[in-house]
Design a protein around this motif. Structure first.
Motif, mmCIF file in Angstrom:
data_model
loop_
_atom_site.group_PDB
_atom_site.id
_atom_site.type_symbol
_atom_site.label_atom_id
_atom_site.label_comp_id
_atom_site.label_asym_id
_atom_site.label_seq_id
_atom_site.Cartn_x
_atom_site.Cartn_y
_atom_site.Cartn_z
ATOM 1 N N SER A 16 0.856 -1.186 0.000
ATOM 2 C CA SER A 16 0.000 0.000 0.000
ATOM 3 C C SER A 16 0.892 1.236 0.000
ATOM 4 C CB SER A 16 -0.929 0.002 1.217
ATOM 5 O OG SER A 16 -1.856 -1.047 1.146
ATOM 6 N N PRO A 17 1.397 1.643 -1.164
ATOM 7 C CA PRO A 17 2.322 2.778 -1.212
ATOM 8 C C PRO A 17 1.689 4.110 -0.849
ATOM 9 C CG PRO A 17 1.745 2.056 -3.426
ATOM 10 C CD PRO A 17 1.197 1.038 -2.488
ATOM 11 N N THR A 18 0.352 4.206 -0.893
ATOM 12 C CA THR A 18 -0.341 5.415 -0.454
ATOM 13 C C THR A 18 -1.556 5.010 0.365
ATOM 14 O OG1 THR A 18 -1.934 5.633 -2.273
ATOM 15 C CG2 THR A 18 0.293 6.509 -2.656
ATOM 16 N N VAL A 19 -2.130 5.976 1.049
ATOM 17 C CA VAL A 19 -3.355 5.728 1.806
ATOM 18 C C VAL A 19 -4.478 5.287 0.877
ATOM 19 C CG1 VAL A 19 -4.071 8.158 1.673
ATOM 20 C CG2 VAL A 19 -4.926 6.726 3.531
ATOM 21 N N PHE A 20 -4.422 5.708 -0.383
ATOM 22 C CA PHE A 20 -5.491 5.386 -1.329
ATOM 23 C C PHE A 20 -5.481 3.915 -1.745
ATOM 24 C CE2 PHE A 20 -4.112 9.846 -2.215
ATOM 25 C CZ PHE A 20 -5.177 10.462 -1.577
ATOM 26 N N HIS A 21 -4.404 3.202 -1.469
ATOM 27 C CA HIS A 21 -4.329 1.773 -1.774
ATOM 28 C C HIS A 21 -4.894 0.902 -0.654
ATOM 29 C CE1 HIS A 21 -1.416 3.151 -4.803
ATOM 30 N NE2 HIS A 21 -1.516 1.970 -5.371
ATOM 31 N N GLU A 22 -5.132 1.479 0.500
ATOM 32 C CA GLU A 22 -5.508 0.662 1.643
ATOM 33 C C GLU A 22 -6.955 0.182 1.512
ATOM 34 O OE1 GLU A 22 -4.218 2.007 5.450
ATOM 35 O OE2 GLU A 22 -2.530 3.130 4.593
ATOM 36 N N PRO A 23 -7.220 -1.063 1.914
ATOM 37 C CA PRO A 23 -8.556 -1.642 1.714
ATOM 38 C C PRO A 23 -9.688 -0.817 2.313
ATOM 39 C CG PRO A 23 -6.994 -3.362 2.270
ATOM 40 C CD PRO A 23 -6.253 -2.061 2.425
ATOM 41 N N TRP A 24 -9.479 -0.238 3.493
ATOM 42 C CA TRP A 24 -10.555 0.549 4.106
ATOM 43 C C TRP A 24 -10.894 1.773 3.266
ATOM 44 C CZ3 TRP A 24 -9.622 5.602 5.356
ATOM 45 C CH2 TRP A 24 -8.284 5.992 5.538
ATOM 46 N N TRP A 25 -9.857 2.404 2.652
ATOM 47 C CA TRP A 25 -10.126 3.558 1.782
ATOM 48 C C TRP A 25 -10.900 3.107 0.546
ATOM 49 C CZ3 TRP A 25 -9.020 8.842 2.073
ATOM 50 C CH2 TRP A 25 -9.352 9.559 0.911
ATOM 51 N N LEU A 26 -10.429 2.052 -0.092
ATOM 52 C CA LEU A 26 -11.082 1.562 -1.300
ATOM 53 C C LEU A 26 -12.524 1.152 -1.021
ATOM 54 C CD1 LEU A 26 -8.068 -0.539 -2.565
ATOM 55 C CD2 LEU A 26 -8.992 1.487 -3.711
ATOM 56 N N GLU A 27 -12.759 0.539 0.137
ATOM 57 C CA GLU A 27 -14.112 0.133 0.518
ATOM 58 C C GLU A 27 -15.027 1.347 0.626
ATOM 59 O OE1 GLU A 27 -17.078 -2.675 1.733
ATOM 60 O OE2 GLU A 27 -15.050 -3.025 0.959
#
Length: 319
Positions: A16-27
């Protein structure tokens, strides 16, 4: 390498190179509809590429990054992306296999994350590469950060500081209410889905992965507010709101405080996007006034032959 496809991710913080890659963000950003393709090697995850599919009329599906997600793109595990000349070869190989697994679509578009060194795998797959620009401010002692700014920016911060008090808002509802009120006062519509924005702001603050800073007048009313989000390495200037009567120094003051806090946490402060509108750069002077370096953000896109032909016909007809 073995290939696989998954809609969720577990234990992939290194990918997850950025916060935007994290599953909770994507969800939160996709309303739970995001998907991703993965590449495995030796039973270990080597790379992942999240996306959403937007259903359009006439079966013209679009694969892209979710709304309110400033960047995304392939994430490669460090053990499969060593430094030096080998890095390019292994990275391209993994990226190529990720791209090959993307769903069939009339159009594919990604704004790639800041750690992306090149677009060679996308170029090889027939994508068009373009460049947008951002301003990055590396963490340094406060005195050096202050000195690197333009005089006009420093003066605006001083004037804002003379009139306003900076405070943190811990409740997402305060920022969202202020944001909506500012839009209404400025007779502007909200370009973002309200439920998605509320979900993201709530998750960001609940997980302590960002902050809302507000500039408060002596009468205890807000004049401006900004929301930033972060991962370990980088903090992004995400969005802002300001009252119709706000002095321009209010936003400058808030950004300066965010830059200070990011530097104290050893994070790069990413101003995110220099806009190009009708041959002008409307926010370049403001963003670059804080110092830092102008850096590229690669964008990649690919359209089907049918969509390209239809777009050509529309242009020929002047539509």
């Amino acid at each position: 390498m073995d290939l696989g496809v998954s809609g969720t991710v577990s234990g992939t913080s290194a990918l997850s190179p950025t916060v935007f890659h994290e599953p909770w963000w994507l969800e939160a950003a996709s309303g739970g509809t995001f998907g991703e393709v993965i590449v495995e090697s030796g039973g270990r995850l080597a790379g992942r590429l999240p996306f959403v599919v937007q259903r359009r009329a006439r079966s013209f599906d679009v694969v892209r990054i979710p709304d309110l997600t400033h960047c995304l793109g392939p994430a490669i595990a460090a053990e499969f992306d060593p430094p030096g000349a080998v890095k390019s070869t292994k990275g391209i190989e993994i990226c190529s296999q990720l791209i090959a697994q993307l769903p069939k679509a009339a159009h594919v578009w990604f704004r790639l994350h800041p750690e992306t060194a090149n677009t060679l795998a996308f170029d090889k797959a027939g994508f068009l590469s373009t460049v947008q620009w951002s301003v990055e401010i590396a963490p340094r002692p406060e005195e050096q950060l202050w000195k690197a700014m333009r005089d006009k920016t420093r003066n605006a911060i001083r004037r804002g500081g003379d009139r306003l008090t900076v405070t943190a808002w811990d409740e997402p509802g305060r920022f969202l209410d202020f944001y909506r009120d500012c839009l209404r006062r400025n007779d502007r519509r909200n370009h973002y889905d309200d439920a998605t924005l509320a979900a993201l702001a709530g998750e960001v603050l609940r997980r302590r992965r960002g902050r809302v800073l507000a500039a408060i007048r002596p009468d205890n009313t807000p004049e401006a507010a900004i929301l930033t989000v972060w991962c370990k390495r980088r903090e992004f200037y995400f969005m802002s709101a300001r009252d119709t009567s706000a002095h321009f120094g209010a936003i400058n003051l808030l950004i300066w405080r965010a830059i200070q806090d990011a530097a104290a946490a050893n994070r790069i402060f990413d101003m995110d996007n220099i806009h190009v509108v009708d041959g002008a750069l409307p926010n370049h002077l403001m963003l670059s006034g804080f110092g830092g370096n102008v850096v590229p953000r690669y964008c990649v896109s690919r359209s089907s032959a049918l969509l390209t032909a239809l777009q050509g016909v529309r242009r020929a007809l002047g539509r």
